[in-house]
Design a protein around this motif. Structure first.
Motif, PDB file in Angstrom:
ATOM      1  N   UNK A 118     -10.000 -15.587   0.759  1.00  0.00           N
ATOM      2  CA  UNK A 118      -9.183 -15.817   1.516  1.00  0.00           C
ATOM      3  C   UNK A 118      -8.241 -14.190   0.650  1.00  0.00           C
ATOM      4  N   UNK A 119      -7.373 -13.389   1.573  1.00  0.00           N
ATOM      5  CA  UNK A 119      -6.927 -12.282   1.034  1.00  0.00           C
ATOM      6  C   UNK A 119      -4.973 -13.216   1.292  1.00  0.00           C
ATOM      7  N   UNK A 120      -4.875 -14.379   1.404  1.00  0.00           N
ATOM      8  CA  UNK A 120      -3.501 -14.474   1.021  1.00  0.00           C
ATOM      9  C   UNK A 120      -3.106 -14.762  -0.554  1.00  0.00           C
ATOM     10  N   UNK A 121      -3.358 -15.757  -1.724  1.00  0.00           N
ATOM     11  CA  UNK A 121      -2.886 -14.844  -2.893  1.00  0.00           C
ATOM     12  C   UNK A 121      -3.085 -14.129  -2.882  1.00  0.00           C
ATOM     13  N   UNK A 122      -3.644 -13.144  -2.567  1.00  0.00           N
ATOM     14  CA  UNK A 122      -3.700 -11.840  -3.980  1.00  0.00           C
ATOM     15  C   UNK A 122      -2.260 -10.853  -2.861  1.00  0.00           C
ATOM     16  N   UNK A 123      -2.553 -10.540  -1.578  1.00  0.00           N
ATOM     17  CA  UNK A 123      -1.305 -10.552  -1.394  1.00  0.00           C
ATOM     18  C   UNK A 123      -0.106 -10.840  -1.502  1.00  0.00           C
ATOM     19  N   UNK A 124       0.132 -12.311  -1.785  1.00  0.00           N
ATOM     20  CA  UNK A 124       1.591 -12.702  -2.482  1.00  0.00           C
ATOM     21  C   UNK A 124       1.502 -12.349  -3.850  1.00  0.00           C
ATOM     22  N   UNK A 125       0.722 -12.009  -4.552  1.00  0.00           N
ATOM     23  CA  UNK A 125       0.981 -11.623  -5.833  1.00  0.00           C
ATOM     24  C   UNK A 125       1.284 -10.205  -5.854  1.00  0.00           C
ATOM     25  N   UNK A 126       0.146  -9.302  -5.023  1.00  0.00           N
ATOM     26  CA  UNK A 126       0.894  -8.198  -5.125  1.00  0.00           C
ATOM     27  C   UNK A 126       2.054  -7.709  -4.704  1.00  0.00           C
ATOM     28  N   UNK A 127       2.824  -8.354  -4.117  1.00  0.00           N
ATOM     29  CA  UNK A 127       4.154  -8.404  -3.843  1.00  0.00           C
ATOM     30  C   UNK A 127       4.774  -8.522  -4.626  1.00  0.00           C
ATOM     31  N   UNK A 128       4.276  -9.705  -5.594  1.00  0.00           N
ATOM     32  CA  UNK A 128       5.243  -9.619  -6.850  1.00  0.00           C
ATOM     33  C   UNK A 128       5.446  -8.468  -8.176  1.00  0.00           C
ATOM     34  N   UNK A 129       3.990  -8.624  -7.892  1.00  0.00           N
ATOM     35  CA  UNK A 129       3.859  -6.716  -8.929  1.00  0.00           C
ATOM     36  C   UNK A 129       4.541  -5.708  -8.183  1.00  0.00           C
ATOM     37  N   UNK A 130       4.727  -5.490  -7.245  1.00  0.00           N
ATOM     38  CA  UNK A 130       5.440  -4.172  -6.737  1.00  0.00           C
ATOM     39  C   UNK A 130       6.656  -4.429  -6.718  1.00  0.00           C
ATOM     40  N   UNK A 131       6.917  -5.345  -7.217  1.00  0.00           N
ATOM     41  CA  UNK A 131       8.531  -5.680  -7.620  1.00  0.00           C
ATOM     42  C   UNK A 131       8.675  -5.763  -8.167  1.00  0.00           C
ATOM     43  N   UNK A 132       8.035  -6.310  -9.754  1.00  0.00           N
ATOM     44  CA  UNK A 132       8.179  -5.610 -10.440  1.00  0.00           C
ATOM     45  C   UNK A 132       8.267  -4.576 -11.215  1.00  0.00           C
ATOM     46  N   UNK A 133       7.366  -3.838 -10.952  1.00  0.00           N
ATOM     47  CA  UNK A 133       7.187  -2.446 -11.126  1.00  0.00           C
ATOM     48  C   UNK A 133       8.489  -1.458 -10.620  1.00  0.00           C
ATOM     49  N   UNK A 134       9.010  -1.963  -9.387  1.00  0.00           N
ATOM     50  CA  UNK A 134       9.886  -0.833  -9.271  1.00  0.00           C
ATOM     51  C   UNK A 134      11.198  -1.177  -9.767  1.00  0.00           C
ATOM     52  N   UNK A 135      11.636  -2.658 -11.071  1.00  0.00           N
ATOM     53  CA  UNK A 135      12.309  -3.307 -11.148  1.00  0.00           C
ATOM     54  C   UNK A 135      12.499  -2.425 -12.549  1.00  0.00           C
ATOM     55  N   UNK A 136      11.327  -2.566 -13.025  1.00  0.00           N
ATOM     56  CA  UNK A 136      11.634  -2.092 -14.395  1.00  0.00           C
ATOM     57  C   UNK A 136       9.716  -1.844 -15.073  1.00  0.00           C
ATOM     58  N   UNK A 137       9.032  -0.399 -14.739  1.00  0.00           N
ATOM     59  CA  UNK A 137       8.045   0.200 -14.431  1.00  0.00           C
ATOM     60  C   UNK A 137       7.090   0.214 -15.437  1.00  0.00           C
ATOM     61  N   UNK A 138       8.007  -0.275 -17.223  1.00  0.00           N
ATOM     62  CA  UNK A 138       6.339  -0.282 -17.614  1.00  0.00           C
ATOM     63  C   UNK A 138       6.121  -1.642 -18.389  1.00  0.00           C
ATOM     64  N   UNK A 139       7.216  -2.829 -18.042  1.00  0.00           N
ATOM     65  CA  UNK A 139       6.936  -3.995 -17.846  1.00  0.00           C
ATOM     66  C   UNK A 139       5.293  -4.333 -17.936  1.00  0.00           C
ATOM     67  N   UNK A 140       5.022  -4.640 -16.526  1.00  0.00           N
ATOM     68  CA  UNK A 140       4.027  -3.951 -16.476  1.00  0.00           C
ATOM     69  C   UNK A 140       2.823  -3.301 -16.697  1.00  0.00           C
ATOM     70  N   UNK A 141       3.439  -2.439 -16.951  1.00  0.00           N
ATOM     71  CA  UNK A 141       2.301  -1.403 -17.861  1.00  0.00           C
ATOM     72  C   UNK A 141       2.127  -1.602 -19.321  1.00  0.00           C
ATOM     73  N   UNK A 142       3.061  -2.643 -19.962  1.00  0.00           N
ATOM     74  CA  UNK A 142       2.846  -3.032 -21.286  1.00  0.00           C
ATOM     75  C   UNK A 142       1.755  -3.258 -21.463  1.00  0.00           C
ATOM     76  N   UNK A 143       1.366  -4.659 -20.468  1.00  0.00           N
ATOM     77  CA  UNK A 143       0.044  -5.597 -20.250  1.00  0.00           C
ATOM     78  C   UNK A 143      -0.832  -5.132 -19.786  1.00  0.00           C
TER      79      UNK A 143
END
Length: 444
Positions: A171-196
């Motif tokens: 299913x693509x549903x959960x992947x789309x939801x987590x990617x949406x959150x990844x995008x929001x996190x990246x737009x708010x602070x691009x280095x927060x996920x980058x560090x991880x």
């Protein structure tokens, strides 16, 4: 940080919120209140990487100070946070009066309600030094935090890969939801996920590589100015870019020696295998199949697979190729040792114009700064520190964790140090983490 300083900050914040309800924005009283609030906040952030302010079991806290005793200003702010249905806010070094005015006006006007609306508000208003506080007590570990989003992405990839191995269509549903959150996190602070993305699980390389490529691709896409919708497509395609490898013998994927000609021919098939799986998944973003199919074609289009059927332009593919290459060369694998982020930049530049898109690559490199997250550096006083964050406004302003003192002795607890861009020359040399016995994963 003293309790008195935290009390004064909370009092100034409550006063500014109340003042905005009584006077126009340009009133001298309001200007004085915001000047005081800004000064107090900047003073407290002078030696910190961030300052959390939020609720713990209904009680307000600021930094390490819990306002358990009666204090009207703290009670007022706590009540407002509860009304807005958010656990709290996190302030970052560099915040100024303009951002505070927009934020507090938004709070008073009810411009957002709930964590998702707050994230949208911060992004739309370009408030780059404020973010949603995630987790209790300021711990950055809740589901909405960068670490929480990253861990969810790992679980999603694991689940999708498990389905493919069992012959099921994921299913693509959960992947789309987590990617949406990844995008929001990246737009708010691009280095927060980058560090991880510095976290490398060598026993589960395929999972972590998939998530890290998605993180890095979003960072490249943000640096090059792509829209949120395009970033979601990039993130989804990058997250599943190696899905086709599940159709290849695991012994070939993990072989520590050079591949034979027949084994190499098998590896070359994984983009088509992955694209075929995506074609059977419902609701996948348009363009994500192209990313999976074309991420090895390279900028000069001399890669593989040749003569493949792509439905759109190469932009999203080129971004994913940069991310895939960066993560690959900074990761320990059976046939290569990893290199540092700074060394990786030099290698990437050597591939510019052939394997990698030159303009997108330079935008990405600029966003990383001269000392990217994950770089271990020696300071001019002989201390050794790890770059764990770079500035939102200027990537050459960095946050360090000092790990070794001037005599080269490891510190029991890392000491945070903020270096503005004007002081980046204090970082005089790069240090090999392996030679110092530093496990980067422990610090992100």
């Amino acid at each position: 940080m003293s309790a008195d300083a935290c009390h004064k900050l909370v009092a100034a914040l409550a006063g500014a919120l109340k003042g905005l309800r009584l006077y126009p924005l340009q009133h001298p009283i309001i200007r004085k209140q915001f000047q005081e609030l800004t000064e107090r906040l900047q003073q407290l952030l002078a030696d910190r990487e961030q300052l959390p302010l939020g609720l713990l079991d209904g009680t307000l806290f600021a930094a390490e100070q819990l306002f358990a005793e009666p204090f009207p200003a703290a009670e007022s702010i706590g009540q407002r946070l509860q009304e807005l249905e958010i656990i709290g806010l996190e302030f970052l070094p560099g915040i100024g009066e303009d951002e505070l005015r927009v934020l507090l006006q938004g709070i008073n006007q009810g411009a957002f309600n709930g964590p998702d609306a707050l994230v949208d508000f911060l992004r739309e208003q370009k408030l780059r030094h404020v973010r949603l506080l995630s987790g209790e007590g300021g711990e950055d570990s809740g589901e909405g935090s960068a670490r929480g989003v990253y861990d969810r992405a790992l679980k999603v990839v694991n689940s999708i890969f498990h389905d493919v191995r069992l012959g099921r269509i994921p299913s693509s549903g959960e992947a789309k939801r987590v990617v949406k959150d990844m995008v929001r996190t990246t737009l708010a602070d691009p280095h927060a996920l980058l560090a991880l993305s510095m976290l490398k699980d060598y026993d589960n390389y395929t999972f972590t590589h998939s998530v890290n490529v998605a993180v890095l691709a979003l960072a490249v896409g943000r640096a090059t100015g792509f829209s949120e919708e395009q970033l979601r497509t990039i993130g989804f395609g990058a997250l599943l870019h190696d899905l086709g490898k599940l159709k290849i013998d695991l012994a070939i994927i993990n072989k520590p020696a050079r591949l034979s000609e027949s084994e190499y021919r098998e590896i070359l098939k994984h983009p088509q295998f992955g694209a075929a799986i995506l074609e059977q998944m419902e609701g996948t973003p348009a363009g994500s199949r192209d990313i999976v199919l074309g991420h090895h074609l390279h900028y000069d289009r001399k890669g593989y697979p040749q003569n493949c059927d792509l439905g759109g332009p190469f932009d999203l593919i080129d971004i994913t190729t940069i991310a895939d290459t960066y993560d690959a060369i900074t990761t320990l694998r059976p046939y290569q040792a990893p290199i540092s982020p700074r060394q990786a930049i030099q290698e990437l530049r050597g591939l510019s114009g052939t394997l990698l898109h030159p303009d997108y690559l330079e935008a990405f490199i600029f966003s990383l700064g001269n000392n990217p997250v994950g770089t271990l550096v020696r300071l001019d006083n002989n201390e050794i520190g790890l770059v764990n964050k770079v500035g939102l406004d200027d990537p050459n302003a960095v946050e360090l964790k000092i790990l070794f003192d001037r005599e080269g002795r490891p510190l029991a607890q890392p000491v945070p140090l903020h270096l503005p861009a004007s002081e980046q020359t204090r970082m005089v040399a790069e240090v090999d983490p392996f030679l110092k016995g530093v496990n980067l994963a422990q610090h992100f």
